[in-house]
Design a protein around this motif. Structure first.
Motif, PDB file in Angstrom:
ATOM      1  N   LEU A 220      55.340 -19.553  41.626  1.00 14.24           N
ATOM      2  CA  LEU A 220      55.856 -18.331  42.225  1.00 14.24           C
ATOM      3  C   LEU A 220      55.459 -18.188  43.688  1.00 14.24           C
ATOM      4  O   LEU A 220      54.398 -18.639  44.103  1.00 14.24           O
ATOM      5  CB  LEU A 220      55.345 -17.106  41.452  1.00 14.24           C
ATOM      6  N   VAL A 221      56.342 -17.550  44.453  1.00 12.67           N
ATOM      7  CA  VAL A 221      56.046 -17.139  45.820  1.00 12.67           C
ATOM      8  C   VAL A 221      56.151 -15.616  45.875  1.00 12.67           C
ATOM      9  O   VAL A 221      56.909 -15.011  45.115  1.00 12.67           O
ATOM     10  CB  VAL A 221      57.004 -17.784  46.836  1.00 12.67           C
ATOM     11  N   GLU A 222      55.390 -15.002  46.780  1.00 15.36           N
ATOM     12  CA  GLU A 222      55.362 -13.542  46.845  1.00 15.36           C
ATOM     13  C   GLU A 222      55.333 -13.068  48.290  1.00 15.36           C
ATOM     14  O   GLU A 222      54.447 -13.452  49.055  1.00 15.36           O
ATOM     15  CB  GLU A 222      54.117 -12.998  46.125  1.00 15.36           C
ATOM     16  N   PRO A 223      56.278 -12.220  48.695  1.00 17.93           N
ATOM     17  CA  PRO A 223      56.190 -11.591  50.006  1.00 17.93           C
ATOM     18  C   PRO A 223      55.062 -10.554  50.022  1.00 17.93           C
ATOM     19  O   PRO A 223      54.940  -9.750  49.097  1.00 17.93           O
ATOM     20  CB  PRO A 223      57.558 -10.899  50.163  1.00 17.93           C
ATOM     21  N   LEU A 224      54.239 -10.583  51.070  1.00 13.79           N
ATOM     22  CA  LEU A 224      53.123  -9.658  51.222  1.00 13.79           C
ATOM     23  C   LEU A 224      53.290  -8.875  52.519  1.00 13.79           C
ATOM     24  O   LEU A 224      53.796  -9.406  53.509  1.00 13.79           O
ATOM     25  CB  LEU A 224      51.794 -10.417  51.237  1.00 13.79           C
ATOM     26  N   ASN A 225      52.860  -7.620  52.531  1.00 12.86           N
ATOM     27  CA  ASN A 225      53.079  -6.806  53.726  1.00 12.86           C
ATOM     28  C   ASN A 225      52.082  -7.141  54.834  1.00 12.86           C
ATOM     29  O   ASN A 225      50.934  -7.511  54.560  1.00 12.86           O
ATOM     30  CB  ASN A 225      53.048  -5.314  53.371  1.00 12.86           C
ATOM     31  N   HIS A 226      52.536  -6.989  56.065  1.00  8.29           N
ATOM     32  CA  HIS A 226      51.717  -7.358  57.223  1.00  8.29           C
ATOM     33  C   HIS A 226      50.642  -6.331  57.543  1.00  8.29           C
ATOM     34  O   HIS A 226      49.738  -6.620  58.339  1.00  8.29           O
ATOM     35  CB  HIS A 226      52.610  -7.572  58.451  1.00  8.29           C
TER      36      HIS A 226
ATOM     37  N   MET B 190      48.015  -7.850  55.143  1.00 13.02           N
ATOM     38  CA  MET B 190      47.782  -9.280  55.369  1.00 13.02           C
ATOM     39  C   MET B 190      48.518  -9.740  56.626  1.00 13.02           C
ATOM     40  O   MET B 190      49.570 -10.386  56.549  1.00 13.02           O
ATOM     41  CB  MET B 190      48.223 -10.085  54.139  1.00 13.02           C
ATOM     42  N   PRO B 191      47.996  -9.398  57.803  1.00 14.46           N
ATOM     43  CA  PRO B 191      48.665  -9.778  59.050  1.00 14.46           C
ATOM     44  C   PRO B 191      48.870 -11.290  59.158  1.00 14.46           C
ATOM     45  O   PRO B 191      47.982 -12.071  58.819  1.00 14.46           O
ATOM     46  CB  PRO B 191      47.692  -9.289  60.130  1.00 14.46           C
ATOM     47  N   GLY B 192      50.033 -11.667  59.625  1.00 17.39           N
ATOM     48  CA  GLY B 192      50.316 -13.071  59.852  1.00 17.39           C
ATOM     49  C   GLY B 192      50.772 -13.842  58.633  1.00 17.39           C
ATOM     50  O   GLY B 192      50.971 -15.072  58.717  1.00 17.39           O
ATOM     51  N   TYR B 193      50.955 -13.163  57.479  1.00 16.39           N
ATOM     52  CA  TYR B 193      51.403 -13.880  56.283  1.00 16.39           C
ATOM     53  C   TYR B 193      52.837 -14.363  56.498  1.00 16.39           C
ATOM     54  O   TYR B 193      53.645 -13.708  57.168  1.00 16.39           O
ATOM     55  CB  TYR B 193      51.306 -12.987  55.050  1.00 16.39           C
ATOM     56  N   LEU B 194      53.167 -15.507  55.920  1.00 16.71           N
ATOM     57  CA  LEU B 194      54.444 -16.154  56.210  1.00 16.71           C
ATOM     58  C   LEU B 194      55.640 -15.389  55.642  1.00 16.71           C
ATOM     59  O   LEU B 194      56.661 -15.233  56.317  1.00 16.71           O
ATOM     60  CB  LEU B 194      54.430 -17.580  55.653  1.00 16.71           C
TER      61      LEU B 194
END
Length: 260
Positions: A138-144, A147-151
């Motif tokens: 799984l991949v998960e979008p995370l908020n900046h 978590m600043p700088g997350y892809l």
């Protein structure tokens, strides 16, 4: 009807981690997730699960040096060999714990390096999916904000990546907390993305403070009704920091018509 899994990395902080399995079972949970299993022997964790009638439904692949601020290495150019070694360890734990899915974190980095980071992540995910057999990757979008700088920060990015790779065992982990912070429009996104079949796991927390899901700006009852309406039958991870004692704060599950 929604099925909830206790996230033992966040819930029950009043207990040592090994004791959180029993605490979750005592509150009626039948499934758990957590960030990382690697500080414990697989046999010890397996025993905790079996002794308490629990199933493991999710954990993360090794993220690099978490204490130093690393948040995954799968999207970090130059560390491909390290990622492969780490993911192989995750496969070993997943097998020992009969865990059906593993989240692979991309890592953080500079915006100007995004194209190269995304290429690295894409290649590593394709490799991981090929190694994983029936295990879901799984991949998960995370908020900046958190978590600043997350892809990955937006749902469309994750779905495009999964679609491009095209592996049947590759999917998206949708955290409604991160979605609300990054994008909002939660029920519209659910109606768009859940029917694709690419969403393999959900998580919830209150916004903006990441406490109990019924605290904050999301109408949890409505959101879960939409999830139910769309026929999602997977697990929903309770990935939040309790505002007080964990068990006392679980009233929201029954009030929202869910089961554990």
């Amino acid at each position: 009807m929604p099925r909830f899994a206790a996230n033992l990395s966040m819930l029950y902080p009043e207990h040592a981690f090994p004791d959180r399995f029993a605490a979750a079972a005592a509150d009626g949970f039948t499934a758990v997730e957590y960030l990382f299993p690697y500080d414990y022997e697989p046999g010890e964790l397996r025993a905790r699960l079996e002794d308490n009638g629990l199933r493991q439904v999710l954990f993360n692949a090794p993220p690099g040096d978490w204490a130093a601020g690393e948040r995954g290495i799968a999207g970090v150019p130059g560390r491909e060999d390290e990622f492969k070694e780490a993911f192989t360890a995750a496969l070993s734990y997943a097998d020992a714990l009969s865990c059906p899915r593993v989240h692979v974190m991309s890592g953080v980095g500079a915006p100007e390096d995004r194209p190269r980071r995304l290429d690295t992540y894409r290649n590593n995910l394709a490799w991981a999916a090929a190694q994983a057999g029936d295990l879901e990757v799984l991949v998960e979008p995370l908020n900046h904000r958190d978590m600043p700088g997350y892809l990955l920060t937006r749902q469309a990015e994750a779905h495009a990546l999964v679609s491009e790779i095209g592996a049947a065992n590759l999917g998206v982990q949708l955290d409604l907390y991160h979605l609300q912070v990054s994008e909002g429009d939660v029920t519209t996104t659910l109606r768009r993305d859940l029917p694709t079949g690419r969403v393999r796991h959900l998580q919830v927390a209150g916004v903006p403070d990441r406490h109990e899901p019924d605290r904050g700006e999301l109408d949890l009852r409505r959101v879960l009704a939409v999830v139910d309406e769309l026929g999602y039958d997977g697990w929903i991870g309770c990935e939040y920091h309790p505002a007080g004692e964990t068990s006392a704060g679980l009233r929201w599950i029954a009030e929202c018509g869910g089961v554990q």
